[in-house]
Design a protein around this motif. Structure first.
Motif, PDB file in Angstrom:
ATOM      1  N   PRO A 205       6.821   6.549  -2.656  1.00 13.97           N
ATOM      2  CA  PRO A 205       7.296   7.890  -4.088  1.00 13.97           C
ATOM      3  C   PRO A 205       5.933   8.899  -4.769  1.00 13.97           C
ATOM      4  O   PRO A 205       5.625   9.913  -4.454  1.00 13.97           O
ATOM      5  CB  PRO A 205       8.049   7.504  -4.955  1.00 13.97           C
ATOM      6  N   GLU A 206       5.040   7.961  -4.876  1.00 12.36           N
ATOM      7  CA  GLU A 206       3.688   8.456  -5.776  1.00 12.36           C
ATOM      8  C   GLU A 206       2.926   9.286  -4.860  1.00 12.36           C
ATOM      9  O   GLU A 206       2.122   9.518  -5.503  1.00 12.36           O
ATOM     10  CB  GLU A 206       3.412   6.623  -5.952  1.00 12.36           C
ATOM     11  N   LEU A 207       2.730   8.611  -3.779  1.00 15.17           N
ATOM     12  CA  LEU A 207       2.057   9.227  -2.690  1.00 15.17           C
ATOM     13  C   LEU A 207       2.903  10.729  -2.175  1.00 15.17           C
ATOM     14  O   LEU A 207       2.376  11.646  -1.547  1.00 15.17           O
ATOM     15  CB  LEU A 207       1.634   8.929  -1.335  1.00 15.17           C
TER      16      LEU A 207
ATOM     17  N   MET B 129     -11.028   0.669   0.594  1.00 14.25           N
ATOM     18  CA  MET B 129     -10.175   0.628  -0.476  1.00 14.25           C
ATOM     19  C   MET B 129      -8.510  -0.470   1.745  1.00 14.25           C
ATOM     20  O   MET B 129      -8.559  -1.465   1.028  1.00 14.25           O
ATOM     21  CB  MET B 129      -8.903   1.910  -0.383  1.00 14.25           C
ATOM     22  N   ARG B 130      -9.061  -0.143   2.579  1.00 22.37           N
ATOM     23  CA  ARG B 130      -8.106  -1.360   3.418  1.00 22.37           C
ATOM     24  C   ARG B 130      -9.112  -2.556   3.192  1.00 22.37           C
ATOM     25  O   ARG B 130      -7.873  -3.357   3.272  1.00 22.37           O
ATOM     26  CB  ARG B 130      -8.563  -0.317   4.342  1.00 22.37           C
ATOM     27  N   ARG B 131     -10.106  -3.121   3.097  1.00 23.49           N
ATOM     28  CA  ARG B 131     -11.169  -4.365   3.144  1.00 23.49           C
ATOM     29  C   ARG B 131     -10.112  -4.846   1.727  1.00 23.49           C
ATOM     30  O   ARG B 131     -10.001  -5.799   2.255  1.00 23.49           O
ATOM     31  CB  ARG B 131     -11.578  -4.139   3.374  1.00 23.49           C
ATOM     32  N   ARG B 132     -10.490  -4.173   0.331  1.00 27.18           N
ATOM     33  CA  ARG B 132     -10.255  -4.551  -0.839  1.00 27.18           C
ATOM     34  C   ARG B 132      -8.378  -4.680  -0.525  1.00 27.18           C
ATOM     35  O   ARG B 132      -8.537  -6.359  -1.403  1.00 27.18           O
ATOM     36  CB  ARG B 132     -10.064  -3.676  -1.588  1.00 27.18           C
TER      37      ARG B 132
ATOM     38  N   ALA C 154      -1.916  -1.687   3.972  1.00 34.03           N
ATOM     39  CA  ALA C 154      -3.206  -1.582   3.859  1.00 34.03           C
ATOM     40  C   ALA C 154      -3.019   0.093   4.548  1.00 34.03           C
ATOM     41  O   ALA C 154      -3.664   1.091   4.351  1.00 34.03           O
ATOM     42  CB  ALA C 154      -4.355  -2.308   3.960  1.00 34.03           C
ATOM     43  N   ARG C 155      -2.899  -0.283   5.946  1.00 36.95           N
ATOM     44  CA  ARG C 155      -2.403   0.987   6.985  1.00 36.95           C
ATOM     45  C   ARG C 155      -1.973   1.818   6.106  1.00 36.95           C
ATOM     46  O   ARG C 155      -1.368   2.775   6.176  1.00 36.95           O
ATOM     47  CB  ARG C 155      -2.211   0.783   8.426  1.00 36.95           C
ATOM     48  N   ARG C 156      -0.447   1.713   5.875  1.00 38.17           N
ATOM     49  CA  ARG C 156       0.434   2.415   5.581  1.00 38.17           C
ATOM     50  C   ARG C 156      -0.024   2.852   3.883  1.00 38.17           C
ATOM     51  O   ARG C 156       0.713   4.307   3.915  1.00 38.17           O
ATOM     52  CB  ARG C 156       2.017   1.787   5.029  1.00 38.17           C
ATOM     53  N   LEU C 157      -1.016   2.690   2.992  1.00 37.58           N
ATOM     54  CA  LEU C 157      -0.686   3.098   1.447  1.00 37.58           C
ATOM     55  C   LEU C 157      -2.622   3.831   2.550  1.00 37.58           C
ATOM     56  O   LEU C 157      -2.711   4.652   1.397  1.00 37.58           O
ATOM     57  CB  LEU C 157      -1.252   2.095   1.091  1.00 37.58           C
ATOM     58  N   THR C 158      -3.352   3.337   3.011  1.00 35.84           N
ATOM     59  CA  THR C 158      -4.447   4.375   3.753  1.00 35.84           C
ATOM     60  C   THR C 158      -4.659   5.287   3.998  1.00 35.84           C
ATOM     61  O   THR C 158      -5.300   6.507   3.870  1.00 35.84           O
ATOM     62  CB  THR C 158      -6.003   3.328   3.939  1.00 35.84           C
TER      63      THR C 158
ATOM     64  N   LEU D 184      -4.217  12.786   2.130  1.00 35.30           N
ATOM     65  CA  LEU D 184      -4.371  13.471   0.998  1.00 35.30           C
ATOM     66  C   LEU D 184      -5.959  13.909   0.855  1.00 35.30           C
ATOM     67  O   LEU D 184      -6.048  14.811   0.237  1.00 35.30           O
ATOM     68  CB  LEU D 184      -3.673  12.744  -0.472  1.00 35.30           C
ATOM     69  N   ALA D 185      -6.633  13.091   0.915  1.00 39.82           N
ATOM     70  CA  ALA D 185      -8.102  13.673   1.555  1.00 39.82           C
ATOM     71  C   ALA D 185      -8.483  14.528   1.644  1.00 39.82           C
ATOM     72  O   ALA D 185      -8.992  15.905   1.560  1.00 39.82           O
ATOM     73  CB  ALA D 185      -9.276  12.664   0.968  1.00 39.82           C
TER      74      ALA D 185
END
Length: 412
Positions: free
Chosen positions: A180-182, A1-4, A148-152, A158-159
């Motif tokens: 907020p969503e995370l 996901m980070r690469r995408r 990307a790091r902030r989101l992944t 969470l996983a």
């Protein structure tokens, strides 16, 4: 996901740079060329004005005077009818930018400049644009990696939390990510973890309570069956069988009560019952065990008391107190019934050392025990008493006096 995420961000930046960069190159190239052409034309006009001024004053048009008025990198030719051409500077080779101006008397001024000057200016402009584009790409890569790091990273956390829940570790992590969503997903996972922890605790508590509460009735029932198998007297067999059936019924009541408390600790089926009958039944059930230890169990106090509660639960509370006295106490165990206010009280005491000062009221806490026992019996007994609206207290530490308080039933 980070690469995408990084690739998609770079793709957007490259499209923007391509669209605006190409447009900017085209515009700047035209601007530089037009500016160079206008500059050459302006210089030709200026030379023409000087030539006209000298002709009006009958002055000779010479290269020395005009050479001071023209840029060093440009070439000019002044042609006046009846006079030889005046050439200024060195004529450039290759492509040139040219401007020609004709005067009223037929004189002409031609100015030329090498196109390489314009090409160099265009090259410098393209280099600046390319440098800015590269800086934009580098900045986009840095921002894309950070985003990307902030989101992944939160998604990875969470996983891991979900995996820990699935593996039986329900501890909430209480981590938030300023997204907020995370954060909403993290809240749901933490809430689920707390619910799972409560359910696991309740299940473990039920298992511990069941093993403790069922051990004594099963032991007593086993003793009755052994007595039945060891005798040939039909009357004794019938008597022991009747007692065994009563114990089976109480055992069933114990199981139902444990399951009821597991679903709702405050639920109860309180009724008015004969307290003397429950006390007598417990003394008869425990007398063989005490006799085997060379000890006695007796009762005293006020007779004919009726209380409000669940007979099976009261029997379990008294059984826990009597078993506790058998395991940890000494001498004769006495059950005394009395009345205080509108409550019926059953006290259980023995001649043992009692409860140590270090334990005190903590003796009713789970896993708290002074003599290598499970520490569950008194805790379960207190829960059963409170579920029926009563209470179980330690009135005296030495000698030990435990008291079960129950509401008195109204006299009919």
């Amino acid at each position: 996901m980070r690469r995408r995420l990084i690739n998609s961000t770079l793709a957007v930046v490259l499209v923007v740079i391509a669209v605006f960069g190409v447009s900017l190159v085209i515009v700047e190239t035209r601007t530089i060329k037009n500016s160079a052409q206008e500059s050459v034309e302006s210089e030709a006009v200026r030379l023409m004005s000087i030539v006209n001024s000298r002709l009006v004053h009958d002055e000779q048009v010479v290269g020395g005077v005009l050479g001071e008025q023209i840029s060093a990198d440009r070439y000019a030719v002044v042609e006046v009818p009846g006079h030889p051409p005046v050439r200024i500077g060195e004529r450039p080779g290759g492509d040139v930018i040219r401007a020609e101006v004709t005067g009223d008397e037929g004189e002409t001024v031609t100015v030329e400049e090498s196109a390489e000057t314009v090409s160099r200016e265009i090259g410098r402009t393209l280099l600046i644009i390319l440098t800015v584009a590269l800086l934009a790409i580098v900045a986009a890569v840095v921002l894309a990696v950070r985003q990307a790091r902030r989101l992944t990273t939160p998604l990875t956390d969470l996983a891991e939390t979900a995996e820990r829940l699935g593996s039986g570790d329900p501890r909430p992590r209480h981590r938030r990510y300023a997204v907020p969503e995370l954060d909403r997903v993290a809240d749901v996972l933490d809430s689920s973890a707390e619910r799972i922890a409560r359910m696991l605790t309740a299940e473990r508590r039920l298992a511990a309570d069941a093993s403790h509460q069922l051990r004594t009735p099963l032991t007593a029932l086993s003793m009755r069956l052994e007595e039945i198998s060891a005798t040939d007297d039909l009357e004794t067999v019938r008597e022991e069988a009747a007692i065994a059936l009563g114990q089976v019924e109480r055992l069933t009541d114990v199981v139902e009560r444990l399951l009821t408390n597991a679903r709702d600790p405050q639920s109860g089926s309180a009724v008015s019952f004969d307290l003397d009958e429950v006390v007598k039944q417990q003394i008869e059930e425990w007398r063989p065990a005490y006799r085997g230890e060379g000890r006695a169990i007796v009762r005293s106090g006020k007779a004919g008391l009726r209380a409000v509660g669940t007979p099976g639960a009261v029997a379990q509370v008294l059984a826990a107190l009597i078993e506790n006295a058998l395991m940890h106490g000494a001498g004769t165990v006495a059950l005394r019934t009395r009345v205080t206010g509108n409550q019926a009280v059953v006290e259980v005491t023995d001649g043992g050392p009692g409860v140590s000062p270090e334990l005190g009221a903590r003796v009713f806490e789970r896993t708290v025990s002074g003599r290598n026992s499970t520490g569950i019996g008194l805790a379960v007994a207190r829960d059963l008493a409170e579920a029926d609206g009563g209470r179980l207290e330690l009135l005296q530490q030495h000698p030990p006096v435990f008291a079960l308080f129950l509401s008195r039933a109204p006299v009919p």
